[in-house]
Scaffold this motif. Structure first.
Motif, short mmCIF file in Angstrom:
data_model
loop_
_atom_site.label_atom_id
_atom_site.label_comp_id
_atom_site.label_asym_id
_atom_site.label_seq_id
_atom_site.Cartn_x
_atom_site.Cartn_y
_atom_site.Cartn_z
N GLY A 46 0.80 -1.22 0.00
CA GLY A 46 0.00 0.00 0.00
C GLY A 46 0.83 1.26 0.00
O GLY A 46 0.35 2.32 0.41
N ASN A 47 2.10 1.16 -0.44
CA ASN A 47 3.02 2.31 -0.48
C ASN A 47 3.16 2.98 0.89
O ASN A 47 3.39 4.18 1.00
CB ASN A 47 2.57 3.34 -1.53
N GLN A 48 3.02 2.19 1.96
CA GLN A 48 3.17 2.73 3.31
C GLN A 48 4.63 3.11 3.58
O GLN A 48 5.54 2.66 2.89
CB GLN A 48 2.75 1.68 4.35
N ASP A 49 4.83 3.96 4.62
CA ASP A 49 6.20 4.16 5.09
C ASP A 49 6.44 3.26 6.30
O ASP A 49 5.54 2.56 6.77
CB ASP A 49 6.52 5.64 5.32
N LEU A 50 7.67 3.27 6.79
CA LEU A 50 8.06 2.30 7.82
C LEU A 50 7.24 2.38 9.12
O LEU A 50 6.96 1.34 9.71
CB LEU A 50 9.56 2.44 8.13
N PRO A 51 6.81 3.57 9.58
CA PRO A 51 6.05 3.58 10.84
C PRO A 51 4.77 2.75 10.77
O PRO A 51 4.31 2.23 11.79
CB PRO A 51 5.71 5.07 11.05
#
Length: 404
Positions: free
Chosen positions: A313-318
Motif C-alpha cells: 500500500g506504499n506505506q512508510d516504515l512507521p
C-alpha cells in the motif's frame, strides 16, 4: 553574479560546513575518532575530506584511502548480486523461500515461551524471496534486544559467531520461530544474510568470489572484500563503541581484528570492508542507472524496480515496523529491494528528494543516492552503534544546502 567555487552545481564553500561541523561537534569533543566524507554530483566528485584519526591509540590520521568496516552497507551489494540472478531468470520474487531452502517449508510463528521451549503456531502466510529483500520475512537480529526470539539468536550467535557459516545459519533459522507472519510487518533482520546464501546456491559460487567477479572487479573496487589483506593493513581503521557521556572506547583493534582472515561466515548482511572511493564507485553506478565507465552491473529497469517502495500500500516504515531499530529514520521512508526509499520529504523531517535511496552501517557509515539531483554522498567513520548521534540527518542538511 555567479557564486564562486562551484563544482557540479555544488558550492565548495558551503560543503566546508561539513568540515567545521564534524570537527567542532564530533571529532574534537571525542565523539568520533575520524571521518571521511565524499560528495559527488552528475558523475563528478565535487568534494572529499578526511578528518580526525583512523586509529586513536596509534595516533594515525584518517586518510582518503582508509579501510572501514561498512557493516550493513554490505546489504545493497548483496541485493544487487541477487537481482543480477533475477535478471538471468534464476528465481522470481514471489517464489516461496522453501523452493530453495526445503527445510523452511513448514514455518512457525512465535506465540510464547523462551528458547528452547517456545510455543508456536503455523505461519498464516508463505515467506517469499521479496519478503527477504524488504525485511518483511519474520526473521530478526539478536542485537535488537526486543523479543524472546531475538534472545535465541543471541544464544546461538546468529549475528556472526566464530563458528557460524551461511549453511549453519540457515539450519538454525529453520528451527526457530518467526516473529510474525511473513509479509505482515517490517523488522530489520538477518534476511540479507539469507539472500547471500541464496546467491551462493543459485550461482554455484562462494559469496566472496561472486561479489569479486560480478560487482567489485567490473567496478574496479580493489579495496572492498570480506577480509583485510596484509598489503592493506596500514590503512585499516580501528572501530569504537559509544560510551555514556558522549565518549568512546576501542571496540576492534586493527592488529587483532577478525577481519584479518577470511571469515567462515560470509555475511551478505554486514561483512564487508571498503573505502570511501570504492563505495562511491558502487553508489555512482547506481546513480547512473546501473553502470559505470561502460561496466554494467544491473539493468536500468531492474534498478528502477529495486528503488521503488515495496511496502504494501506504499506505506512508510512507521505503518509496518514492529522494532525500534533501522539505519534510516522511519517517517517518510519506505523500503525497496535492499534500500530505504524516501517517499515524503516533509514527513521525513530531513532535506532531500522523493526517491532518494541508500542505507547505513552499524559503525555509523552511510550513503545515499539522489536520482533527482544526480547526487551521491558517502560517509565513513567507525563508531558503534549508528544510533549514537543524528549525524546522517545533519549531513543531508549540509549537502543539500550546498546545491546552487
Amino acid at each position: 553574479m555567479s557564486e564562486p567555487n562551484v563544482v557540479a552545481g555544488l558550492s565548495l564553500d558551503r560543503l566546508e560546513n561539513i568540515t567545521r561541523h564534524l570537527d567542532e561537534n564530533y571529532i574534537r569533543p571525542g565523539k568520533f575518532p575520524g571521518t571521511v566524507t565524499l560528495v559527488a554530483r552528475k558523475g563528478e566528485i565535487a568534494w572529499v575530506k578526511a578528518q580526525g584519526l583512523m586509529d586513536v591509540e596509534r595516533d594515525k590520521p584518517a586518510q582518503r584511502d582508509t579501510l572501514f568496516r561498512i557493516y550493513s552497507m554490505t546489504k545493497p551489494v548483496t541485493s544487487i548480486a541477487m537481482m543480477q540472478l533475477y535478471e538471468q531468470g534464476r528465481f522470481l520474487l514471489d517464489d516461496p523461500v522453501h523452493k530453495y531452502i526445503p527445510s523452511w517449508k513448514q514455518r512457525r510463528v512465535y506465540a510464547s515461551g523462551v528458547y528452547p521451549n517456545f510455543l508456536t503456531r503455523p505461519a498464516a502466510t508463505t515467506m517469499t524471496i521479496r519478503d527477504l529483500f524488504t525485511h518483511m520475512s519474520g526473521l530478526t537480529y539478536g542485537f535488537l534486544f526486543r523479543s524472546n526470539v531475538d534472545a535465541a539468536y543471541r544464544t546461538l550467535k546468529l549475528d556472526g559467531g566464530r563458528d557460524l557459516t551461511l549453511e549453519s545459519l540457515v539450519e538454525h533459522l529453520a528451527e526457530l520461530p518467526l516473529e510474525f507472519d511473513p509479509g505482515t510487518a517490517w523488522n530489520y533482520s538477518v534476511a540479507t544474510d539469507v539472500l547471500g546464501y541464496l546467491v551462493q546456491q543459485l550461482s554455484g559460487q562462494p559469496l566472496d568470489d561472486y561479489f569479486r567477479e560480478h560487482v567489485f572487479d567490473p567496478l574496479q573496487m580493489k579495496d572492498t572484500g570480506f577480509q583485510v589483506r596484509d598489503d592493506q593493513m596500514d590503512r585499516f581503521a580501528a572501530c569504537y563503541l559509544y560510551q555514556p557521556g558522549d565518549t568512546m572506547k576501542l571496540q576492534d583493534d586493527p592488529e587483532t581484528s577478525r577481519y584479518r582472515h577470511r571469515p567462515n561466515f560470509l555475511s551478505g548482511g554486514a561483512g564487508l570492508v571498503s573505502t570511501v572511493d570504492d563505495y562511491f564507485r558502487f553508489a555512482q553506478a547506481l546513480c547512473q542507472g546501473g553502470q559505470l565507465e561502460g561496466q554494467r552491473i544491473i539493468g536500468r529497469k531492474t534498478l528502477e524496480f529495486m528503488r521503488s517502495n515495496h511496502l504494501p500500500g506504499n506505506q512508510d516504515l512507521p505503518g509496518l515496523s514492529i522494532g525500534a531499530f533501522s539505519e534510516t529514520p522511519y517517517e517518510g521512508n519506505g523500503f525497496g529491494l535492499g534500500f530505504s526509499v524516501k517517499t515524503d520529504v516533509t514527513k521525513s523531517y530531513t532535506n532531500g528528494s522523493v526517491g532518494e535511496y541508500g542505507w547505513g552501517g552499524l559503525a555509523s557509515t552511510n550513503f545515499f543516492v539522489d536520482p533527482v539531483e544526480e547526487m551521491v554522498m558517502v560517509f565513513m567513520t567507525q563508531l558503534m552503534p549508528s544510533s549514537s548521534y543524528p549525524v546522517r540527518e545533519e549531513l543531508r542538511a549540509m549537502v543539500n544546502g550546498a546545491l546552487v
